[in-house]
Design a protein around this motif. Structure first.
Motif: not given
Length: 110
Positions: A86-93, A96-100, A102-108
């Motif tokens: 569950v923790n792994r799934a939450l981390a992935i989610g 993904w949300c932060l990238r979507k 546009g979070h500067p640290i996680l932006a593609y």
């Protein structure tokens, strides 16, 4: 693994593949490899041996308490694997949300 809401205080060592349950309190203690600390337990000033299980809401603060501990069960091992999944799934989610957003640290990067 240290679960949500657990509190570690003082000199604490946690062994490999040990599980510290939700809302547990560990103070001045060593938790052995593959030990399981149940939800809401309090461990103070003692060493939990490797592979031992502390039942939920237990208070372990003397050698006498440790002598009563049983081995980690298959069900407890399965529970820990589920929590990790569950923790792994939450981390992935969350990533993904932060990238979507546009979070500067996680932006593609292109």
């Amino acid at each position: 693994m240290v679960a949500h809401g657990a509190h570690l205080e003082g000199e604490v060592e946690i062994g490999s593949l040990a599980f510290i349950g939700f809302n547990s309190i560990i103070k001045d203690a060593r938790i052995g490899d593959k030990a399981y600390i149940g939800i809401g337990s309090r461990i103070t000033g003692v060493d939990i041996p490797p592979g031992k299980s502390v039942l939920p809401a237990s208070v372990i603060d003397s050698i006498d308490d440790i002598e009563k501990l049983g081995p980690v069960t298959k069900e407890q091992e399965e529970f820990v694997e589920e929590v990790i999944g569950v923790n792994r799934a939450l981390a992935i989610g969350y990533t993904w949300c932060l990238r979507k957003m546009g979070h500067p640290i996680l932006a593609y990067r292109s």
